[in-house]
Design a protein around this motif. Structure first.
Motif, mmCIF file in Angstrom:
data_model
loop_
_atom_site.group_PDB
_atom_site.id
_atom_site.type_symbol
_atom_site.label_atom_id
_atom_site.label_comp_id
_atom_site.label_asym_id
_atom_site.label_seq_id
_atom_site.Cartn_x
_atom_site.Cartn_y
_atom_site.Cartn_z
ATOM 1 N N SER A 1 50.339 22.806 41.911
ATOM 2 C CA SER A 1 51.062 23.689 42.800
ATOM 3 C C SER A 1 50.790 25.388 42.674
ATOM 4 N N MET A 2 49.863 25.586 41.700
ATOM 5 C CA MET A 2 49.382 26.829 41.260
ATOM 6 C C MET A 2 50.488 27.879 41.053
ATOM 7 N N THR A 3 51.651 27.464 40.698
ATOM 8 C CA THR A 3 52.775 28.043 40.404
ATOM 9 C C THR A 3 53.395 27.773 38.914
ATOM 10 N N VAL A 4 54.004 28.896 38.546
ATOM 11 C CA VAL A 4 54.538 29.062 36.880
ATOM 12 C C VAL A 4 56.027 29.307 37.049
ATOM 13 N N VAL A 5 56.856 28.662 36.572
ATOM 14 C CA VAL A 5 58.298 29.158 36.724
ATOM 15 C C VAL A 5 58.578 29.927 35.651
ATOM 16 N N GLY A 6 59.243 31.066 35.735
ATOM 17 C CA GLY A 6 59.773 32.027 34.646
ATOM 18 C C GLY A 6 61.241 31.839 34.622
ATOM 19 N N LEU A 7 62.023 31.567 33.626
ATOM 20 C CA LEU A 7 63.590 31.597 33.516
ATOM 21 C C LEU A 7 63.850 32.740 32.621
ATOM 22 N N MET B 1 62.310 21.012 39.107
ATOM 23 C CA MET B 1 61.338 19.717 38.791
ATOM 24 C C MET B 1 60.871 19.194 40.241
ATOM 25 N N GLY B 2 61.606 19.366 41.088
ATOM 26 C CA GLY B 2 61.032 18.820 42.450
ATOM 27 C C GLY B 2 60.045 19.686 43.045
ATOM 28 N N ARG C 1 57.497 20.902 41.246
ATOM 29 C CA ARG C 1 56.460 20.503 40.473
ATOM 30 C C ARG C 1 55.507 21.750 39.902
ATOM 31 N N PRO C 2 56.142 22.693 39.434
ATOM 32 C CA PRO C 2 55.454 23.950 38.776
ATOM 33 C C PRO C 2 54.301 23.399 37.757
ATOM 34 N N ASP C 3 53.419 24.022 37.514
ATOM 35 C CA ASP C 3 52.224 23.775 36.595
ATOM 36 C C ASP C 3 52.713 24.246 35.305
ATOM 37 N N GLY C 4 53.607 24.973 35.110
ATOM 38 C CA GLY C 4 54.150 25.563 33.689
ATOM 39 C C GLY C 4 55.400 26.068 33.961
ATOM 40 N N VAL C 5 55.923 26.210 32.809
ATOM 41 C CA VAL C 5 57.439 26.772 32.511
ATOM 42 C C VAL C 5 57.496 27.616 31.440
ATOM 43 N N VAL C 6 58.048 29.024 31.638
ATOM 44 C CA VAL C 6 57.935 29.969 30.458
ATOM 45 C C VAL C 6 59.678 30.384 30.540
ATOM 46 N N VAL C 7 60.017 30.486 29.478
ATOM 47 C CA VAL C 7 61.908 30.509 29.356
ATOM 48 C C VAL C 7 61.777 31.649 28.084
ATOM 49 N N ALA C 8 62.767 32.730 28.713
ATOM 50 C CA ALA C 8 63.057 33.920 27.726
ATOM 51 C C ALA C 8 64.219 33.377 26.884
ATOM 52 N N GLY C 9 63.848 33.141 25.619
ATOM 53 C CA GLY C 9 64.685 32.725 24.799
ATOM 54 C C GLY C 9 64.589 31.256 24.656
ATOM 55 N N GLN C 10 65.244 30.687 23.516
ATOM 56 C CA GLN C 10 65.170 29.270 23.142
ATOM 57 C C GLN C 10 65.964 28.421 24.311
ATOM 58 N N VAL C 11 65.582 27.381 24.443
ATOM 59 C CA VAL C 11 66.487 26.453 25.287
ATOM 60 C C VAL C 11 67.171 25.431 24.139
ATOM 61 N N HIS C 12 68.601 25.797 24.218
ATOM 62 C CA HIS C 12 69.339 25.004 23.196
ATOM 63 C C HIS C 12 70.011 23.793 23.614
ATOM 64 N N SER C 13 70.374 23.789 24.943
ATOM 65 C CA SER C 13 70.968 22.546 25.942
ATOM 66 C C SER C 13 70.101 21.395 25.592
ATOM 67 N N PRO C 14 70.778 20.047 25.091
ATOM 68 C CA PRO C 14 69.736 18.917 24.910
ATOM 69 C C PRO C 14 69.487 18.259 26.276
ATOM 70 N N LYS C 15 70.316 18.554 27.055
ATOM 71 C CA LYS C 15 69.839 18.173 28.600
ATOM 72 C C LYS C 15 68.864 18.738 29.073
ATOM 73 N N LEU D 1 64.927 17.572 29.987
ATOM 74 C CA LEU D 1 64.453 17.976 31.458
ATOM 75 C C LEU D 1 63.077 18.627 31.366
ATOM 76 N N LEU D 2 62.777 19.492 30.555
ATOM 77 C CA LEU D 2 61.528 20.138 30.413
ATOM 78 C C LEU D 2 60.464 19.189 29.826
ATOM 79 N N LYS D 3 60.861 18.449 28.748
ATOM 80 C CA LYS D 3 60.024 17.487 28.243
ATOM 81 C C LYS D 3 59.597 16.459 29.158
ATOM 82 N N ASN D 4 60.386 15.971 29.997
ATOM 83 C CA ASN D 4 59.878 15.131 31.003
ATOM 84 C C ASN D 4 59.242 15.712 32.144
#
Length: 307
Positions: free
Chosen positions: A38-44, A91-92, A94-108, A112-115
């Motif tokens: 998709s040539m996109t990267v998501v930043g949260l 997820m729908g 289809r980004p090519d990568g994800v960058v998150v500010a901070g740790q993701v603590h929620s198990p769900k 989701l990110l692993k999948n």
């Protein structure tokens, strides 16, 4: 247009002129289906306007752009449920990568990110067990360092003004561990700002009017404490010393200038983008856990009383 290196310069110019004349816009969705990119990267980020994240976002955008990738920002608002919804929605796309500010603590959210099956970089934090990769520093060690700095100045009657987010609470935990006992603390909802800083100092002085120094969880919060202190006729640092966190652009230009904890936000953004680009290119990264450290920048707000 996909492979300009295979076409002569005059031909490229003719194609560009035709594109301009016809108003042609490439169908990126169709191109993405063919290339599976998709040539996109998501930043949260928790809040887009938080000053400490701005250099990270800016440099990450610039670095990704050099390889043709665009950054799409999402705001989680310090809310795990919102974070999960954002990730599910993205997820729908289809980004090519994800960058998150901070740790993701929620198990769900972690699942989701692993999948998702794309490179993931957590930033502005540190963990031995990241989802994929991480670039940041220890907030507990920040608290340790500031407490040690206060103790080296001989300040025993101190207080904390802190946000209620996880990273700010980790800094509080580190501060308490080094200081050796609990200290007066005012906790406010994140994100903090100037107004909440003014309220925080009012609450602190109601409990402990003889406070010598305050550690704030952000420079914006510290600015509010400074404004309230001056409004009450308190001199900084003669009557009250002050330390912030983040080294925002304005920190060095306050009167008095603000002592704070500097973190290389631009360096975080650059490394996060480079890790994503390397993985998108099929390369292995040298290390998945990257500690960039931090440093206390001493300025006028914590000068010794005799100075």
């Amino acid at each position: 247009m996909r492979t300009p290196e295979k076409v002569s310069k005059p031909a490229i110019e003719k194609v560009k002129q035709a594109v301009i004349a016809t108003g042609y816009i490439p169908n990126m969705l169709a191109g993405g289906l063919k290339s599976r990119r998709s040539m996109t990267v998501v930043g949260l980020v928790p809040i887009i306007s938080v000053p400490q994240f701005l250099p990270t976002v800016r440099v990450m955008t610039e670095t990704l752009d050099t390889s043709g990738y665009q950054l799409i920002l999402g705001q989680t608002g310090y809310d795990h449920a919102r974070e999960e919804k954002l990730i599910s929605s993205l997820m729908g796309r289809r980004p090519d990568g994800v960058v998150v500010a901070g740790q993701v603590h929620s198990p769900k959210a972690r699942e989701l990110l692993k999948n998702l099956g794309v490179p993931v970089v957590e930033t502005w934090d540190l963990s031995e067990h990241p989802i994929d990769m991480i670039v940041g520093f220890s907030h507990i060690k920040v608290g340790n360092a500031v407490a040690g700095f206060f103790l080296s100045r001989g300040w025993k009657n101190v207080a904390l003004a802190t946000g209620d987010d996880e990273r700010a609470q980790q800094r509080r935990q580190g501060f308490m561990a080094t200081f050796g006992h609990d200290v007066p603390t005012v906790t406010i909802p994140a994100p903090s700002n100037l107004a909440s800083g003014r309220r925080a100092l009012s609450e602190i002085l109601e409990k402990e009017p003889g406070i010598e120094a305050i550690f704030c969880s952000s420079d914006g919060l510290a600015q509010g404490v400074l404004v309230e202190a001056l409004a009450r006729g308190l001199r900084v640092p003669q009557d009250l010393a002050l330390c912030g966190f983040g080294d925002a652009d304005f920190a060095a230009h306050l009167v008095p200038s603000l002592t704070t904890v500097h973190v290389d936000g631009a360096g975080i953004g650059r490394m996060a983008a480079e890790l994503i680009l390397s993985r998108c290119a099929g390369k292995e990264v040298p290390q998945k856990i990257n500690d960039i450290g931090f440093r206390i920048v001493e300025r006028e707000s914590t000068a010794l009383r005799s100075e």
